[in-house]
Design a protein around this motif. Structure first.
Motif, short mmCIF file in Angstrom:
data_model
loop_
_atom_site.label_atom_id
_atom_site.label_comp_id
_atom_site.label_asym_id
_atom_site.label_seq_id
_atom_site.Cartn_x
_atom_site.Cartn_y
_atom_site.Cartn_z
N UNK A 46 0.83 -1.21 0.00
CA UNK A 46 0.00 0.00 0.00
C UNK A 46 0.86 1.25 0.00
N UNK A 47 0.24 2.37 -0.32
CA UNK A 47 0.87 3.66 -0.04
C UNK A 47 -0.22 4.58 0.52
N UNK A 48 0.23 5.68 1.09
CA UNK A 48 -0.70 6.59 1.75
C UNK A 48 -0.33 8.02 1.42
N UNK A 49 -1.33 8.85 1.13
CA UNK A 49 -1.10 10.29 0.98
C UNK A 49 -1.94 10.99 2.03
N UNK A 50 -1.30 11.85 2.81
CA UNK A 50 -2.02 12.64 3.82
C UNK A 50 -1.40 14.03 3.82
N UNK A 51 -2.16 15.00 3.30
CA UNK A 51 -1.59 16.34 3.12
C UNK A 51 -0.42 16.24 2.16
#
Lengths: 219, 219
Positions: B56-61
């Protein structure tokens, strides 16, 4: 509580990372040398300390830790300058954690496991594995392309503005390749970064001992 | 700041771990499905989001993270119950970090990479590698003996009294083996633990979707 006890062998990349970090933090610690090539990590005595029988491990009070990255994270809390190397800011820490987990299947696999398969496995098992040579070489090439790009943006390996424990861990692995005359021509940013990290006091102190044991680094 | 965006495919063990944890924490998040078997992780669009092109990857701001364990550590700070799963106490956190780093070359190698080599590599590359089969099988056996012993002391996989993100990550890998009728007879503690972790609400919700996609778990 008494000082942490570090079980290590200077030949081991993760052990050098932990020892370098102890020096950087200015920690009082007790070094217990466990010689891998003498099989000292395989004894029943050492198994009582480290269930995994790996190097490095750490005992501090009732806590026993294996895994260099967990040890380095833990040690960060034992010195006021630890937060410079393992930042407390949520985003900065996430970047360092991201590198430290990515490291295993990329830098560790592509450097330490590659060297083990090429140079230690033939001595221990009579041969290296071509398939593992390919897997580790592919991992290293992918990893170096990625790191080269990050360093090219003026950042350190964990995409941070300042060096962190990620750089210490990465350096301990990558510098081992210079011992086999690995050609870094394609990776000028990695060469420059290695020279810079290698000059950090604690890193330099520990690695001078390592270079004396083996060869001189050729970058 | 807007909700985290999670890029995932339910077929991926680390992706299921992250999604399970989002559910446990009760986080609002946006799921963007990236189908591995359709090669959607290899597109230029996805490369702009995840430099490693992994799931997975995650983008937050402004923050982009790959590596499931770094994502799970980061998410822990976004919910008041995160500290139950990734403890703030220095010693407890060190135990969890120790597991999370050990996981890569033991549980991930012995489960996820084993399955990839046995079942995906023949489709993608025309064959699996006997040497990688041996390496991953050996890693799994060592890892399972270790985990079986820890669970036998009445602890969770990170040597903690309560379940942590270590159990969520470990479960997502180990449960995949039940899909190929892996024989857990030698590991009764692991079987019992799997049933317990599999009943945790967020874990159950995400894995029910996974089991529907593939087979039924046989423990």
């Amino acid at each position: 509580m008494s000082d942490p006890i570090i079980y290590a062998d200077i030949i081991s990349q993760p052990a050098r990372a932990v020892l370098s970090y102890c020096e950087i933090l200015g920690l009082k610690y007790t070094l217990r040398e466990i010689r891998l090539f003498r099989g000292e990590h395989l004894t029943e005595d050492y198994k009582k300390i480290s269930a995994t029988q790996t190097i490095p491990s750490m005992v501090h009070g009732n806590l026993t830790l294996y895994e260099s990255h967990a040890i380095m994270s833990y040690l960060s809390d034992l010195s006021p300058i630890g937060k410079n190397w393992y930042p407390e800011d949520r985003v900065q820490r996430a970047l360092v954690d991201c590198y430290l987990h990515w490291h295993h299947f990329h830098i560790r696999l592509g450097c330490g496991i590659y060297l083990f398969n090429q140079f230690v496995a033939p001595v221990l098992y009579g041969k290296s594995s071509d398939e593992i040579t390919k897997m580790t070489s592919d991992a290293r090439e992918d990893a170096f392309i990625m790191i080269e790009g990050i360093l090219g943006q003026g950042l350190y390996v964990a995409r941070t503005q300042n060096p962190t424990i990620a750089d210490i861990s990465c350096y301990a692995e990558v510098v081992s390749l210079s011992q086999i005359n690995f050609d870094f021509t394609k990776y000028p940013n990695i060469k420059t970064w290695m020279n810079k990290i290698g000059e950090i006091d604690g890193v330099k102190k520990i690695h001078q001992r390592f270079f004396k044991l083996t060869f001189k680094p050729k970058l």
